[in-house]
Every structure is written in C-alpha cells, then in structure tokens.
Design a protein around this motif. Structure first.
Motif, short mmCIF file in Angstrom:
data_model
loop_
_atom_site.label_atom_id
_atom_site.label_comp_id
_atom_site.label_asym_id
_atom_site.label_seq_id
_atom_site.Cartn_x
_atom_site.Cartn_y
_atom_site.Cartn_z
N ALA A 1 -31.39 41.87 -30.49
CA ALA A 1 -29.95 42.00 -30.75
C ALA A 1 -29.12 41.87 -29.49
CB ALA A 1 -29.67 43.34 -31.44
N VAL A 2 -29.64 42.31 -28.34
CA VAL A 2 -28.85 42.24 -27.10
C VAL A 2 -28.67 40.81 -26.62
CG1 VAL A 2 -29.62 44.54 -26.41
CG2 VAL A 2 -30.86 42.54 -25.57
N LEU A 3 -29.43 39.86 -27.19
CA LEU A 3 -29.29 38.45 -26.82
C LEU A 3 -28.12 37.78 -27.52
CD1 LEU A 3 -33.07 37.39 -26.99
CD2 LEU A 3 -31.76 38.14 -24.99
N ILE A 4 -27.49 38.48 -28.46
CA ILE A 4 -26.42 37.88 -29.26
C ILE A 4 -25.08 38.08 -28.56
CG2 ILE A 4 -25.16 38.04 -31.44
CD1 ILE A 4 -27.80 38.77 -32.79
N ASP A 5 -24.41 36.98 -28.31
CA ASP A 5 -23.04 36.99 -27.81
C ASP A 5 -22.12 37.06 -29.03
OD1 ASP A 5 -20.45 36.32 -26.93
OD2 ASP A 5 -21.21 35.06 -25.31
N PRO A 6 -21.28 38.09 -29.16
CA PRO A 6 -20.47 38.23 -30.37
C PRO A 6 -19.40 37.16 -30.54
CG PRO A 6 -19.89 39.91 -28.78
CD PRO A 6 -21.10 39.23 -28.24
N ILE B 1 -32.51 43.52 -36.63
CA ILE B 1 -31.51 43.00 -35.68
C ILE B 1 -30.10 43.36 -36.16
CG2 ILE B 1 -30.55 40.93 -34.61
CD1 ILE B 1 -33.32 39.63 -34.97
N LEU B 2 -29.82 43.11 -37.45
CA LEU B 2 -28.48 43.37 -37.98
C LEU B 2 -28.13 44.86 -37.94
CD1 LEU B 2 -28.51 40.99 -41.09
CD2 LEU B 2 -27.34 40.64 -38.90
N ALA B 3 -29.13 45.72 -37.99
CA ALA B 3 -28.88 47.16 -37.96
C ALA B 3 -28.25 47.61 -36.64
CB ALA B 3 -30.18 47.93 -38.20
N GLN B 4 -28.32 46.77 -35.62
CA GLN B 4 -27.75 47.13 -34.31
C GLN B 4 -26.24 46.88 -34.26
OE1 GLN B 4 -30.14 48.66 -32.60
NE2 GLN B 4 -31.41 47.96 -34.34
#
Length: 527
Positions: free
Chosen positions: A326-331, A269-272
């Motif tokens: 990863a696309v589920l993460i709001d920055p 996930i973090l690699a994205q």
C-alpha cells in the motif's frame, strides 16, 4: 435504497430458499429442485448443468468448476476443486517446439486440460445431495433435447466468435454456419445422451468407455497428447477455504490453483485506505483501487499456481504484505503496470449460488474459459472442450509453467462473506481476470459504502489491466478525465465488465436477499 425514479432491479426477498443465476430458466429449475425436496447442492448442480445449454459460450460439461459449500446446521465450509490437469505427456518444450514461445495457445489441444466438472458434480451429489443424479440432471436432459430460446446477452457474446470452430463445434454450435440470434432455439441432443449415461452410471460414464474414447480420439486427431488414462485419473479434491479479513468481515475464498488469494491480497491493500470518506464512484476511489489491483495482480502473476508447485501463498495472505504494498501507491499519480501479464485473459464464466431452507450454502463457479473454450468439440458427442490450459505460462522455472499432470492457474473464484454471527453471503463475480478485482469492489461497496448486495452489483466497474484502465459507461466524463490526468490510459470496454450473483442471509431474522447482475440475462428467485 434504490431510487425508484430510475430503471433498475430490486433485490429478491424470501424465507425458504434462494437461487441466483445468469439465466432465468436456470434459476427457475434450481428453485423447482428446492421446492421438490432437494437441497442447495442438488439445486446448484441442476442449474449449473442447464447453463451449459443456456450460455454455451460460457460453460459446459467440457469445463471445470470450483465450489464452496457451507454445511447445514453449522458454520463449516468445505471447498471442492473440480479443475482438471494437463495430459501427462504434455511438456513445455513440446509447446515451444510448436511455435508458442510467450503464451499458451488458445484454440489448440495443448490448451485443453482434462475436464473436471463432471467428476465434481457427481462427487457433490453423492456426498451432499439428497435427490440423486438422475433427478438432478433430468431438467437439463429435457432442455438439451427440446432446446431453449437464446437470450440477448448470449446472442451478443456469440457474434464474431465462431471462426476458429472445428467441424464438430461448427456442426453443433452454429445455425447453418452462422451464430445463433436472439430468440433462436438452441438444443444439444448429443449432450443429452451424455447426461443420460452420467445420470445412470455416474462419473465413470464420462471418464471411461465410449464418451472418453470420443474425447480422446478427437483431441489426438487435432494434435493433442491426451490418453484414456488421463481421463480415468480425474479426481476432484476437497479442501478448506483460505481466508482474509476486511474491516470486521471474513472473506472465504477457494485455495489455489484459483486466484482467490489475489482478492484477499487486494483487500489487504485497500484496507490501508479510508475508502469510506471518498465518493463511491469518484476518481479517487477508482484510482486507489486501480493501483492496488496492479500490485495484487503482479503478485498473482508471479506466484499463483497449482498448490503442489506454489510456495508463496502465506506471503500473499499475510496482512503485512498488503501494508507494505500500500505504501507504494501515490494517491495522485498512476504507476505503470507492475508486471507483464503472463496468462491469457478471457471473460467467459457462469456463477450460481443457492441457499436452502436449512441454510446450506453453495457458491459455485463453472467455466470453459474463453468464448466457446478452445472452439474444439468432440466428434461424436459434440462435447466442447475448455481451454483452461491457456492459463499456464511458458516461463522456464515459473511455478505456473505448463507441465503434464499439473493444474493451471484459474481465474474463477467462488467466495463467501462472513461476519461475527457466521456465514453471511455466498457471492461470485464473473469476468475472467477481473474476478479478484470484482471481489474487492463488491466487498468494499458493501462494507465501506453501505450498499445492499443488488446495489453493490449494479454499481459501475473499472479494471486496471494490461496497461489500460477499463471503465464502464456508468462513470461520468469528469471522473474519466481526472483519471486520465493522473496518468491512466482510460478506455471504455466494448462490453460491460463481468457479472455477479449473491445471496445475503439477514443475521437477525434469517430472511434471504438475492441479487443478480443486470449485465447478464438472469435473475434471483426465492420461495
């Protein structure tokens, strides 16, 4: 490079051998074994068993281990699963009928799976050691009789943890009914007798005969359903590591029932994200990591179990899964915890790593789970039982639902980092459930932020868990406020988060660089 204007700890450099543990005496004993002709396996066993005396709240011969061993002269790595199984007669309905409906008990024989560490140590010694058990266990036997002064972190952990002790535990693990204080001498002469028998007769001495009878009779008297057959059936198992990649590095983890797959998923996930452009101790990096942890641990709680019951390992290890999560993460905004945690969580573990002159590597983790495990000890020999069975759950049909003969989900995970030139660094991060998060942070500290292993260990830690974002005091108040504004429930934990050890092997000149966590009492030593 470390700023020498400030207090800190330098890495340790050596050519011939290196050890890193959480207690100086264990590091010294392990180095002595190397210098006297032992190899990395001999040294790791000697140091680990001694840590059961130096840090009895963390580990002991009533516990479990996982290990990764890189063989000398090649790049092959084998794993050893030294975790025990639930007694054959135990059922989920039996536990529920006793009043436990949501999580497993902690201080009850239902939580005591059969200890696997001794079988694993004996197997490692026989298959890979060169000195023999009698020589390897001699230092621990000596100190079990003579005693050792209690170090500050151990004394701190001891406080407020003895209320659930049964009679034998209170007899052997308190000082006239009170916790041992810093500098007090602590000995375990009854366990010295146990180790002497093991040194003479191997694992059979522990799992059969009077020692096994002491453990079984004690557990049954406390309400357990363990049998002599359960103990006689213990067998550690070799395997191969599971692997993930992170920006050109390979991360080798122990396969389930440990949760190393969670660390691999977390790094996928973090690699994205382009973490390297962020401040290493800033709010944005902490936020991205926290959100990734919520998603990775959600998968852990759903899927990780005994390998005989787990069906979604390939899904967790697939890089595409990391991309999709990863696309589920709001920055800029925190999500709620993705899934209700279904296992008990504790922080008590030791990790030891050794690299010898032939570049054999050992990455070994050894634990009784809770502080002083189940708080139950055997009547005659005072063997403190772990409570790894509290890593099971009581969810009907779940792959990690408690059942007889089954191994529970474990939080302890040794690892090795590799690059294109080969196996580069055995490492481990202690701290119960934090460990998978700790692997992700440690690796990203090194790969994305260019830290050396000691700096990567020293750096402040955070952990998004159970609805909180736990942050060490090393983060500034502005960082914490920014994260609170993003929706995180920021808390400062009462103790530092976990611990760690690592040994880096320089790919160009072969020099060893040892690192050990100042959150513990230990050190790295080389020669």
């Amino acid at each position: 490079m470390r700023d020498f204007h400030f207090p800190g700890r330098s890495a340790v450099f050596a050519d011939n051998g290196m050890v890193a543990t959480s207690t100086p005496l264990a590091s010294q004993v392990a180095i002595d074994v190397l210098k006297s002709g032992g190899n990395a396996v001999d040294a790791a066993i000697a140091g680990a068993v001694l840590l059961g005396l130096c840090e009895p709240q963390m580990t002991g011969i009533g516990g479990d281990i996982f290990a990764l061993v890189k063989k000398p002269g090649c790049e092959e790595v084998v794993t050893l699963n030294g975790s025990g199984r639930a007694p054959a007669a135990l059922t989920a309905d039996m536990v529920r009928a006793s009043g436990y409906t949501e999580t497993m008990p902690e201080c009850h024989p239902f939580a005591v799976t059969v200890p696997g560490a001794i079988d694993a140590f004996c197997r490692l010694s026989q298959d890979y050691g060169v000195k023999g058990l009698d020589a390897v266990l001699a230092p621990a036997i000596h100190y079990m009789k003579a005693g050792v002064p209690i170090a500050p972190r151990t004394a701190s952990d001891w406080m407020g943890t003895i209320s659930d002790f049964n009679g034998a535990a209170r007899r052997d693990y308190t000082q006239n009914g009170e916790p041992f204080q810093t500098g007090a001498r602590f000995a375990l002469p009854r366990q010295a007798e146990v180790l002497e028998k093991i040194a003479k007769d191997g694992a059979k001495a522990f799992y059969e005969g009077e020692i096994a009878e002491d453990m079984v009779l004690s557990l049954r008297a406390l309400g357990g359903c363990h049998t002599l057959e359960d103990f006689a059936a213990v067998q550690s198992e070799y395997g191969v590591p599971i692997e993930g990649t992170y920006k050109g590095y390979r991360m080798l983890e122990h396969p389930p029932n440990g949760h190393g797959a969670t660390a691999i998923l977390l790094n996928n996930i973090l690699a994205q994200f382009d973490l390297a452009r962020l401040e290493p101790f800033g709010a944005d990096r902490v936020h991205i990591e926290a959100e990734a942890v919520k998603l990775a641990y959600d998968a852990r709680d759903r899927f990780v179990a005994d390998m005989d019951y787990m069906t979604r390992l390939d899904h967790m290890l697939n890089p595409i899964t990391g991309q999709q999560l990863a696309v589920l993460i709001d920055p800029k905004k925190a999500m709620k915890s993705a899934h209700k945690q279904s296992q008990n969580v504790h922080k008590e573990t030791i990790y030891i790593t050794v690299v010898d002159k032939d570049r054999m590597m050992v990455s070994l983790i050894y634990s009784i789970f809770n502080t002083f495990g189940s708080s139950l000890a055997s009547e005659k020999y005072g063997i403190l039982f772990h409570n790894r069975g509290s890593g099971f759950n009581l969810i009907g049909g779940h792959p990690n639902e408690v059942a007889g003969g089954k191994r529970p989900m474990h939080t302890i995970i040794p690892a090795i980092l590799a690059d294109a030139k080969g196996m580069r660094m055995p490492f481990g991060v202690m701290g119960g459930a934090y460990q998978a998060n700790g692997h992700g942070r440690f690796v990203t500290n090194i790969v994305d932020f260019g830290m050396d292993p000691q700096s990567a260990i020293d750096a402040p830690r955070s952990f998004a868990y159970a609805g909180e974002l736990r942050m060490e005091r090393g983060f500034g108040p502005k960082v914490k406020q920014t994260l609170a504004d993003m929706g995180h429930k920021v808390v400062v934990p009462p103790t530092a988060i976990g611990g760690a050890q690592a040994i880096w092997v320089d790919p160009d000149n072969g020099v060893l660089q040892g690192a050990s966590d100042p959150r513990k009492d230990g050190c790295a030593l080389g020669y």
